[in-house]
Design a protein around this motif. Sequence first.
Motif, PDB file in Angstrom:
ATOM      1  N   GLU A   1      70.998  33.686  17.967  1.00  0.00           N
ATOM      2  CA  GLU A   1      71.398  33.631  19.368  1.00  0.00           C
ATOM      3  C   GLU A   1      70.330  34.354  20.184  1.00  0.00           C
ATOM      4  O   GLU A   1      69.679  35.268  19.681  1.00  0.00           O
ATOM      5  N   VAL A   2      70.146  33.939  21.418  1.00  0.00           N
ATOM      6  CA  VAL A   2      69.159  34.603  22.275  1.00  0.00           C
ATOM      7  C   VAL A   2      69.616  36.030  22.535  1.00  0.00           C
ATOM      8  O   VAL A   2      70.770  36.263  22.920  1.00  0.00           O
ATOM      9  N   ALA A   3      68.717  36.969  22.288  1.00  0.00           N
ATOM     10  CA  ALA A   3      69.037  38.379  22.497  1.00  0.00           C
ATOM     11  C   ALA A   3      69.266  38.638  23.981  1.00  0.00           C
ATOM     12  O   ALA A   3      68.522  38.146  24.836  1.00  0.00           O
ATOM     13  N   LYS A   4      70.288  39.404  24.277  1.00  0.00           N
ATOM     14  CA  LYS A   4      70.572  39.773  25.663  1.00  0.00           C
ATOM     15  C   LYS A   4      69.502  40.763  26.133  1.00  0.00           C
ATOM     16  O   LYS A   4      69.169  41.705  25.411  1.00  0.00           O
ATOM     17  N   PRO A   5      68.976  40.560  27.335  1.00  0.00           N
ATOM     18  CA  PRO A   5      67.983  41.508  27.859  1.00  0.00           C
ATOM     19  C   PRO A   5      68.549  42.923  27.932  1.00  0.00           C
ATOM     20  O   PRO A   5      69.730  43.105  28.222  1.00  0.00           O
ATOM     21  N   VAL A   6      67.687  43.920  27.653  1.00  0.00           N
ATOM     22  CA  VAL A   6      68.124  45.311  27.734  1.00  0.00           C
ATOM     23  C   VAL A   6      67.792  45.918  29.098  1.00  0.00           C
ATOM     24  O   VAL A   6      68.022  47.091  29.315  1.00  0.00           O
ATOM     25  N   ALA A   7      67.253  45.118  30.018  1.00  0.00           N
ATOM     26  CA  ALA A   7      66.943  45.596  31.371  1.00  0.00           C
ATOM     27  C   ALA A   7      66.983  44.387  32.314  1.00  0.00           C
ATOM     28  O   ALA A   7      67.561  43.367  31.985  1.00  0.00           O
ATOM     29  N   ALA A   8      66.324  44.505  33.474  1.00  0.00           N
ATOM     30  CA  ALA A   8      66.407  43.480  34.520  1.00  0.00           C
ATOM     31  C   ALA A   8      65.313  42.430  34.343  1.00  0.00           C
ATOM     32  O   ALA A   8      64.258  42.523  34.970  1.00  0.00           O
ATOM     33  N   TYR A   9      65.534  41.454  33.465  1.00  0.00           N
ATOM     34  CA  TYR A   9      64.582  40.366  33.247  1.00  0.00           C
ATOM     35  C   TYR A   9      65.296  39.222  32.540  1.00  0.00           C
ATOM     36  O   TYR A   9      66.440  39.372  32.114  1.00  0.00           O
ATOM     37  N   VAL A  10      64.628  38.087  32.426  1.00  0.00           N
ATOM     38  CA  VAL A  10      65.178  36.937  31.708  1.00  0.00           C
ATOM     39  C   VAL A  10      64.437  36.792  30.377  1.00  0.00           C
ATOM     40  O   VAL A  10      63.276  37.203  30.259  1.00  0.00           O
TER      41      VAL A  10
ATOM     42  N   ARG B   1      68.316  41.489  14.608  1.00  0.00           N
ATOM     43  CA  ARG B   1      68.987  40.502  13.759  1.00  0.00           C
ATOM     44  C   ARG B   1      70.471  40.816  13.836  1.00  0.00           C
ATOM     45  O   ARG B   1      70.886  41.922  13.526  1.00  0.00           O
ATOM     46  N   ASP B   2      71.250  39.843  14.281  1.00  0.00           N
ATOM     47  CA  ASP B   2      72.694  40.051  14.473  1.00  0.00           C
ATOM     48  C   ASP B   2      72.967  41.259  15.362  1.00  0.00           C
ATOM     49  O   ASP B   2      73.879  42.042  15.103  1.00  0.00           O
ATOM     50  N   GLY B   3      72.133  41.420  16.388  1.00  0.00           N
ATOM     51  CA  GLY B   3      72.351  42.465  17.378  1.00  0.00           C
ATOM     52  C   GLY B   3      71.878  43.857  16.993  1.00  0.00           C
ATOM     53  O   GLY B   3      72.060  44.804  17.748  1.00  0.00           O
ATOM     54  N   THR B   4      71.252  43.981  15.817  1.00  0.00           N
ATOM     55  CA  THR B   4      70.789  45.290  15.340  1.00  0.00           C
ATOM     56  C   THR B   4      69.311  45.205  14.991  1.00  0.00           C
ATOM     57  O   THR B   4      68.854  44.212  14.424  1.00  0.00           O
ATOM     58  N   LEU B   5      68.563  46.259  15.312  1.00  0.00           N
ATOM     59  CA  LEU B   5      67.159  46.309  14.918  1.00  0.00           C
ATOM     60  C   LEU B   5      67.049  46.352  13.398  1.00  0.00           C
ATOM     61  O   LEU B   5      67.782  47.095  12.735  1.00  0.00           O
ATOM     62  N   ILE B   6      66.134  45.566  12.837  1.00  0.00           N
ATOM     63  CA  ILE B   6      65.877  45.577  11.392  1.00  0.00           C
ATOM     64  C   ILE B   6      65.423  46.970  10.958  1.00  0.00           C
ATOM     65  O   ILE B   6      65.772  47.443   9.880  1.00  0.00           O
TER      66      ILE B   6
ATOM     67  N   ALA C   1      61.857  34.925  19.751  1.00  0.00           N
ATOM     68  CA  ALA C   1      61.088  34.296  20.824  1.00  0.00           C
ATOM     69  C   ALA C   1      61.317  32.796  20.835  1.00  0.00           C
ATOM     70  O   ALA C   1      61.487  32.181  21.902  1.00  0.00           O
ATOM     71  N   LEU C   2      61.342  32.171  19.656  1.00  0.00           N
ATOM     72  CA  LEU C   2      61.600  30.723  19.589  1.00  0.00           C
ATOM     73  C   LEU C   2      63.006  30.396  20.073  1.00  0.00           C
ATOM     74  O   LEU C   2      63.215  29.362  20.719  1.00  0.00           O
ATOM     75  N   ALA C   3      63.965  31.273  19.801  1.00  0.00           N
ATOM     76  CA  ALA C   3      65.320  31.065  20.316  1.00  0.00           C
ATOM     77  C   ALA C   3      65.327  31.092  21.843  1.00  0.00           C
ATOM     78  O   ALA C   3      65.994  30.266  22.491  1.00  0.00           O
ATOM     79  N   ALA C   4      64.554  32.014  22.427  1.00  0.00           N
ATOM     80  CA  ALA C   4      64.464  32.101  23.895  1.00  0.00           C
ATOM     81  C   ALA C   4      63.792  30.854  24.464  1.00  0.00           C
ATOM     82  O   ALA C   4      64.206  30.326  25.502  1.00  0.00           O
ATOM     83  N   VAL C   5      62.764  30.365  23.764  1.00  0.00           N
ATOM     84  CA  VAL C   5      62.076  29.138  24.200  1.00  0.00           C
ATOM     85  C   VAL C   5      63.035  27.950  24.130  1.00  0.00           C
ATOM     86  O   VAL C   5      63.120  27.148  25.056  1.00  0.00           O
ATOM     87  N   LYS C   6      63.776  27.854  23.028  1.00  0.00           N
ATOM     88  CA  LYS C   6      64.727  26.746  22.888  1.00  0.00           C
ATOM     89  C   LYS C   6      65.784  26.794  23.993  1.00  0.00           C
ATOM     90  O   LYS C   6      66.155  25.755  24.550  1.00  0.00           O
ATOM     91  N   ALA C   7      66.267  27.988  24.317  1.00  0.00           N
ATOM     92  CA  ALA C   7      67.271  28.119  25.374  1.00  0.00           C
ATOM     93  C   ALA C   7      66.716  27.637  26.712  1.00  0.00           C
ATOM     94  O   ALA C   7      67.439  27.059  27.526  1.00  0.00           O
TER      95      ALA C   7
END
Length: 153
Positions: free
Chosen positions: A17-26, A44-49, A74-80
């Motif tokens: 899933e596309v990671a939610k931004p941690v600040a003010a950006y897309v 990965r699954d919302g947690t840093l490896i 990054a590819l997930a963000a591109v696909k979105a």
Amino acid sequence: MSHPEEKLAELGLKLPEVAKPVAAYVPALRTGSLVYTSGQLPLRDGTLIATGKVGDGVTAEVATECAQQCALNALAAVKAELGDLANVARIVKAVVFIASTPDFTGHPQVANGASELFGQVFGDAGQHARSAVGVPVLPLDAPVELELIVEVG
């Protein structure tokens, strides 16, 4: 050429899933025929490896895995942004930031975790320009962050 997501599946990988931004950006932005991603962390699954510095607590091997996860994110963000990775004409440039100790010099090998994935998924279109940059610290104490520029077909 097979579909990029089929190539990922053959490698035993899938887009998160596309990671939610941690600040003010897309996560990604298209302008003309290019898509720029924001910096992607190795979530990965919302947690840093991993957290910490490469060369002090984080091995080069773990950092390389982090770079691959950043590439998937990054590819997930591109696909979105595009709707389908088949719309990627080529990977133009990857910038990989590696939080490391001052004596660590293996940044290119760490960045290969991302670069090799792009080549495996996109073939010749995955060959790209790249920078691998050592930095003192990254957001959330991540060891690796990646930004990507892709051309749309």
